[in-house]
Design a protein around this motif. Structure first.
Motif, mmCIF file in Angstrom:
data_model
loop_
_atom_site.group_PDB
_atom_site.id
_atom_site.type_symbol
_atom_site.label_atom_id
_atom_site.label_comp_id
_atom_site.label_asym_id
_atom_site.label_seq_id
_atom_site.Cartn_x
_atom_site.Cartn_y
_atom_site.Cartn_z
ATOM 1 N N SER A 68 0.863 -1.123 -0.148
ATOM 2 C CA SER A 68 -0.032 -0.253 0.040
ATOM 3 C C SER A 68 0.818 1.366 0.215
ATOM 4 N N TYR B 111 -0.604 -0.689 -10.997
ATOM 5 C CA TYR B 111 -1.699 -0.184 -10.273
ATOM 6 C C TYR B 111 -2.041 1.391 -10.598
ATOM 7 N N HIS C 99 -9.078 7.034 1.826
ATOM 8 C CA HIS C 99 -10.318 7.200 0.847
ATOM 9 C C HIS C 99 -10.309 8.653 0.316
ATOM 10 N N TYR D 289 -7.900 5.237 -0.862
ATOM 11 C CA TYR D 289 -7.904 3.933 -0.671
ATOM 12 C C TYR D 289 -8.114 3.842 0.918
ATOM 13 N N ASN D 290 -8.520 2.615 1.456
ATOM 14 C CA ASN D 290 -8.655 2.303 2.748
ATOM 15 C C ASN D 290 -7.231 1.630 3.050
ATOM 16 N N TYR D 291 -6.253 2.111 3.187
ATOM 17 C CA TYR D 291 -4.880 1.718 3.624
ATOM 18 C C TYR D 291 -4.479 2.205 5.119
#
Length: 387
Positions: free
Chosen positions: A56, A89, A215, A241-243
């Motif tokens: 991530s 990615y 996010h 993102y939910n990292y």
């Protein structure tokens, strides 16, 4: 089985995690920022952003540097696939630079040659990911000098390297890179169970990665498009993102960080003991650049196949049969089926392929006893010379 790596969990770690379990916050509380600040202070970086994995961290690092469609990311073929996948990615294309035959890191001379060719055809990289294999840093001064000439950005994939040093300073200080990434996977130098971190000295990059890991949502009025509707208000200002890392993970990391220098010192002591014990065997032991102090995540030997009668695979399997949990770090990324479909192929990076044909990672971890290490040496001796 003696594993190639193992985490060390002590009572202080249990206590730290239990304290969080008994607190009001299991995620997005005060412990994550404390962990981030502690790591930043330790290595001398301005900003540290904790996330749920080094993968991530690599992803948001690439995004923050503006990597996207039409761009190129270059990295070493001897690494885990995440060092390359982070470019895909982002919609970018990925290419590789062959390794140095002594350090097994990205070779600066090979990088020069590839950059000269890429400049002629207008295909220079936007990002170069320099992987510190086994915890030994790349020749970052040379790579940085090339970045100034050719205009690429640098990510240090230091997943193996927290606690190591380059030119007398902790890896992660950002002197020769834009962003550094650490991993806290259980077999790494310190662990948060799963987890990673991106470090930078650039305020803008730090703010961008902070948004991307959660996010793309902010409560900072300075980043909003208009005045908040009320104290409850937040805005999503980009796609993120939910990292995020949890409080539990950060508590474990903070506790482990207290023992970082001891862990690295013990790893180096064991590595030096291996060096002495294996000196007469038909193997090449890891060479250490005098500019570096390796974190010694891995101890990789290379078999001198012209001096042994068994094959690489036979020796590997004999060690496994003796309950020695050897491994191989890594299968060259360019030979993976997915990357073959993208145009990579056998023969493109000969040093990396020679390395793969000879390399074996021997067990190395801080709690490894000398008796366990002696068992590894005895088993290896029997496997390669039959004694």
């Amino acid at each position: 089985m003696i594993p190639y790596g193992r985490q060390d969990i002590q009572q202080a770690d249990f206590d730290a995690v239990l304290e969080v379990l008994q607190s009001d916050f299991l995620t997005q509380g005060p412990v994550v920022p404390r962990f981030e600040q502690a790591v930043a202070d330790k290595v001398g970086a301005r900003h540290a952003l904790a996330v749920n994995s080094a993968t991530s961290a690599l992803h948001i690092a690439c995004l923050a540097l503006g990597l996207g469609e039409g761009d190129w990311l270059w990295t070493s073929p001897i690494t885990f696939v995440a060092s390359a996948n982070c470019g895909l990615y982002c919609g970018a294309k990925v290419d590789f630079v062959d390794i140095d035959p002594r350090t097994y890191n990205l070779c600066p001379q090979a990088l020069v040659a590839k950059l000269e060719q890429a400049e002629r055809v207008g295909r220079l990289p936007k990002v170069v990911v320099a992987v510190h294999l086994s915890g030994q840093p790349c020749d970052m001064q040379a790579i940085h000098a090339l970045s100034q000439r050719y205009g690429f950005r640098i990510i240090e994939d230091a997943s193996h390297a927290i606690g190591g040093k380059y030119q007398g300073e902790y890896i992660g200080n950002g002197r020769f890179s834009d962003i550094t990434v650490f991993s806290f996977h259980p077999v790494k130098i310190i662990t948060t169970a799963e987890g990673g971190m991106a470090l930078t000295n650039d305020d803008t990059l730090a703010r961008h990665m902070d948004l991307l890991r959660s996010h793309g949502v902010t409560r900072d009025p300075a980043l909003m498009t208009h005045e908040a509707d009320g104290p409850w208000y937040y805005q999503q200002v980009e796609l993120g993102y939910n990292y995020r890392m949890t409080e539990l993970q950060a508590a474990l990391g903070l506790s482990q960080l207290e023992r970082l220098d001891d862990y690295v010192a013990r790893r180096n002591a064991l590595a030096e003991r291996y060096d002495a014990a294996l000196a007469e065997l038909p193997v090449t032991t890891p060479w250490q650049n005098p500019d570096s102090y390796s974190a010694r995540h891995l101890y990789v030997i290379r078999l001198k196949l012209d001096q042994v009668t068994s094959t690489h695979r036979q020796i590997f399997e004999r060690l496994r049969e003796q309950s020695i949990g050897v491994n191989l770090h890594y299968i060259p990324v360019h030979t993976q089926p997915y990357y073959r479909q993208l145009g990579q192929g056998t023969g493109d990076y000969p040093e990396a392929e020679r390395y793969y044909a000879e390399a074996i990672s021997l067990p190395l971890y801080p709690t490894m006893s000398e008796a366990q290490q002696d068992k590894v040496v005895t088993a290896l001796t029997q496997a390669v010379v039959g004694k």
